[in-house]
Motif scaffolding. Structure first.
Motif, PDB file in Angstrom:
ATOM      1  N   SER A 117      30.830  62.542 -14.091  1.00 20.58           N
ATOM      2  CA  SER A 117      31.298  61.159 -13.558  1.00 20.58           C
ATOM      3  C   SER A 117      32.875  61.146 -12.808  1.00 20.58           C
ATOM      4  O   SER A 117      33.218  60.870 -14.568  1.00 20.58           O
ATOM      5  CB  SER A 117      30.401  60.205 -14.028  1.00 20.58           C
ATOM      6  N   VAL A 118      33.449  61.090 -12.561  1.00 13.21           N
ATOM      7  CA  VAL A 118      34.856  61.043 -12.387  1.00 13.21           C
ATOM      8  C   VAL A 118      35.562  59.947 -11.623  1.00 13.21           C
ATOM      9  O   VAL A 118      35.155  59.084 -10.829  1.00 13.21           O
ATOM     10  CB  VAL A 118      35.074  62.461 -11.453  1.00 13.21           C
ATOM     11  N   VAL A 119      36.151  59.132 -12.254  1.00 14.14           N
ATOM     12  CA  VAL A 119      37.206  57.625 -12.607  1.00 14.14           C
ATOM     13  C   VAL A 119      38.344  58.198 -12.066  1.00 14.14           C
ATOM     14  O   VAL A 119      38.871  58.336 -12.953  1.00 14.14           O
ATOM     15  CB  VAL A 119      36.619  56.534 -12.862  1.00 14.14           C
ATOM     16  N   GLY A 125      34.511  66.046  -6.209  1.00  9.10           N
ATOM     17  CA  GLY A 125      34.047  66.504  -5.115  1.00  9.10           C
ATOM     18  C   GLY A 125      33.231  67.910  -5.208  1.00  9.10           C
ATOM     19  O   GLY A 125      32.909  67.892  -4.375  1.00  9.10           O
ATOM     20  N   SER A 126      33.271  68.396  -6.546  1.00  9.29           N
ATOM     21  CA  SER A 126      31.927  69.078  -6.438  1.00  9.29           C
ATOM     22  C   SER A 126      31.503  69.408  -7.925  1.00  9.29           C
ATOM     23  O   SER A 126      31.760  68.130  -8.617  1.00  9.29           O
ATOM     24  CB  SER A 126      33.392  70.939  -6.531  1.00  9.29           C
ATOM     25  N   TYR A 149      31.861  60.315  -8.350  1.00  4.85           N
ATOM     26  CA  TYR A 149      32.715  60.117  -8.352  1.00  4.85           C
ATOM     27  C   TYR A 149      33.381  58.584  -7.378  1.00  4.85           C
ATOM     28  O   TYR A 149      32.087  58.207  -6.377  1.00  4.85           O
ATOM     29  CB  TYR A 149      33.752  60.974  -6.929  1.00  4.85           C
ATOM     30  N   MET A 150      34.375  58.044  -8.436  1.00 10.39           N
ATOM     31  CA  MET A 150      34.829  56.606  -7.630  1.00 10.39           C
ATOM     32  C   MET A 150      36.168  56.366  -8.161  1.00 10.39           C
ATOM     33  O   MET A 150      36.520  56.590  -8.956  1.00 10.39           O
ATOM     34  CB  MET A 150      34.276  55.469  -8.622  1.00 10.39           C
ATOM     35  N   ASN A 151      36.715  55.833  -6.434  1.00 12.27           N
ATOM     36  CA  ASN A 151      38.399  55.455  -6.660  1.00 12.27           C
ATOM     37  C   ASN A 151      38.285  53.809  -6.678  1.00 12.27           C
ATOM     38  O   ASN A 151      37.998  53.181  -6.263  1.00 12.27           O
ATOM     39  CB  ASN A 151      38.894  55.367  -5.822  1.00 12.27           C
ATOM     40  N   VAL A 152      38.998  53.538  -7.902  1.00 11.09           N
ATOM     41  CA  VAL A 152      39.461  51.925  -8.467  1.00 11.09           C
ATOM     42  C   VAL A 152      41.271  51.719  -7.851  1.00 11.09           C
ATOM     43  O   VAL A 152      42.114  52.291  -8.868  1.00 11.09           O
ATOM     44  CB  VAL A 152      38.742  51.437  -9.198  1.00 11.09           C
ATOM     45  N   PRO A 153      41.586  51.653  -7.244  1.00  6.52           N
ATOM     46  CA  PRO A 153      42.490  51.336  -7.003  1.00  6.52           C
ATOM     47  C   PRO A 153      43.329  50.244  -6.609  1.00  6.52           C
ATOM     48  O   PRO A 153      44.734  49.695  -7.143  1.00  6.52           O
ATOM     49  CB  PRO A 153      42.208  51.856  -5.255  1.00  6.52           C
ATOM     50  N   SER A 154      42.813  49.357  -7.777  1.00  2.00           N
ATOM     51  CA  SER A 154      43.316  47.914  -7.694  1.00  2.00           C
ATOM     52  C   SER A 154      44.492  48.099  -8.546  1.00  2.00           C
ATOM     53  O   SER A 154      45.270  48.026  -9.486  1.00  2.00           O
ATOM     54  CB  SER A 154      42.131  47.010  -8.310  1.00  2.00           C
TER      55      SER A 154
END
Length: 337
Positions: free
Chosen positions: A46-48, A68-69, A74-79
Motif C-alpha cells: 500500500s502506498v500513501v 500504480g504497479s 494507492y491513496m493520495n492525501v493532499p491535506s
C-alpha cells in the motif's frame, strides 16, 4: 488486539531548489527508506502520498514509479503530513495492509512571491472579505508578537538558529518588507517513510498515537494563537501520550517562525539554544508544502532510535494559512533485544 504501526525506514532530502526532477528525487528517497527497512518496492502492498494537490499526487508518484504497479493500493492525501501518517498507520492497525510506503513532497521554491496556502484556506470559516492568506498571516504575526513575549532581536535569532539546523548556514536576508520572522521559508523537499506492524523483535519507532483538530479565524473564535490549537491536539492524545513532559524531542512544523515558537510554547520552549526543540530546524525554516512535517517525523524517528528503547518524541504538524489544522503525532523508539 490491533497491531500498532512502526516506522522502520526513512529517506529525506531538502533543496533550494532541487537540481533533479521531483520524480527522480522521490525515487531516491524511497530507495533510501526501503534500504533502511530491509525491504524492496515489491514488498510494499500500500502506498500513501501527501502532495500539494491531487493531480500532483497522482502524476508525480506515477513518474517516480512508486505507485500504480505491482498491484499495490494507492491513496493520495493532499491535506497534510499528519493526515497522511494517520491514513498509513490506520491501514496497518486495521490489518488492511502490512507494509506501507508513505511519501510526501513539494516544490515550494517555485512559488517565490506567491503564497500557495490560498488553497488551504477554509471556505467554511468566516474571514474578512478579500483577506488573502498573506493578510491574515500578517494579522496573526501582529497578535503573536505580543503573546510570544519575545522582541524582534530574539525572533530573528530563532530564524537564524533554525536555518543553521536545517541548512547549516544562516538565513539569507529577504528583499521583502515583511520581517523574516513572519515569512515562510519555502524550499523543495521529499520525505519517504516505510511502516510495518509493530513487533518486539523489530527495531524501529512505534506510532503511539495521533490526534487532529481544525480551527480557523472567525468572529466566534477570535484567536490566531497556534498554542491553543496545539494544546487541544495534544490533549486529545490517549493516556500518557497527552503528557507534555515525557518527550525527549519535540518537532513543530508551522507556516512561519513566530507561529512555530507559539506552537512549541506549551512544551516549555524558552530559548533558541534548547536542542530538544526542533533539532532538525523546524518546518518554517524548510517548508515544502503540506508534506513538510513528514521530514520532522523521519528525523525524529532517527533520533529516537539512536536514543534507545523507550525514547519518546512528538511531532506537531500545523498546516493551513495560519497553521490552524493541527495533528499531534506521538512516537516511541522500540529496539530489538
Amino acid at each position: 488486539m490491533k497491531p500498532g504501526a512502526m516506522i522502520v525506514g526513512c529517506g529525506c532530502r531538502l533543496g533550494q531548489p532541487f537540481d533533479d526532477r521531483m520524480d527522480v528525487v522521490i525515487r531516491q528517497a524511497v530507495l533510501t527508506a526501503l534500504d533502511e527497512s530491509g525491504m524492496s518496492i515489491q514488498d510494499i502492498d500500500s502506498v500513501v502520498t501527501v502532495a500539494g494537490d491531487t493531480l500532483d499526487g497522482l502524476m508525480v508518484a506515477s513518474g517516480a514509479e512508486v505507485a500504480g504497479s505491482y498491484g499495490r493500493r494507492y491513496m493520495n492525501v493532499p491535506s497534510s503530513a499528519g493526515h497522511g501518517l494517520a491514513a498509513a498507520a490506520t491501514q496497518i492497525e486495521s490489518q488492511g495492509a502490512e507494509n506501507v510506503l508513505l511519501v510526501g513532497w513539494g516544490a515550494a521554491t517555485r512559488y517565490g512571491g506567491f503564497d500557495p496556502r490560498r488553497n488551504q484556506a477554509d471556505p467554511f470559516h468566516a474571514r474578512p472579505i478579500g483577506a488573502s492568506p498573506a493578510v491574515v498571516a500578517a494579522l496573526q504575526a501582529n497578535e503573536l508578537g505580543v503573546l510570544s513575549g519575545l522582541d524582534e532581536t530574539a525572533l530573528r535569532a530563532y530564524v537564524q538558529e533554525m536555518s543553521m539546523r536545517a541548512w547549516g548556514k544562516a538565513a539569507a536576508a529577504g528583499a521583502s518588507a515583511v520581517p523574516d520572522w513572519a515569512r515562510t521559508g519555502f524550499c523543495d523537499g521529499v520525505a519517504a517513510i516505510v511502516l510495518r506492524p509493530a513487533s518486539d523483535a523489530r527495531r524501529g519507532v512505534r506510532v503511539r498515537d495521533f490526534a487532529s483538530v481544525s480551527r480557523g479565524y472567525s468572529p466566534e473564535d477570535d484567536s490566531l494563537d497556534p498554542a491553543k490549537w496545539v494544546g487541544e491536539a495534544v490533549s486529545a492524545l490517549s493516556g500518557a501520550c497527552a503528557r507534555k513532559d515525557t518527550y525527549a524531542v519535540v518537532e513543530a512544523a508551522a507556516p512561519t517562525p513566530i507561529a512555530e515558537i507559539r506552537a512549541l510554547s506549551p512544551f516549555g520552549f524558552k530559548s533558541m539554544a534548547q536542542k530538544e526543540f526542533n533539532p532538525s530546524g523546524g518546518g518554517a525554516a524548510a517548508h515544502f508544502g503540506q508534506a513538510t512535517a513528514l521530514y520532522g517525523v523521519a528525523e525524529t524517528s532517527r533520533r529516537l532510535v539512536a536514543g534507545g528503547k523507550g525514547a519518546q518524541g512528538l511531532v506537531v504538524d500545523l498546516t493551513g494559512p495560519l497553521g490552524q489544522h493541527v495533528t499531534a503525532i506521538s512516537l516511541q523508539a522500540e529496539v530489538a533485544q
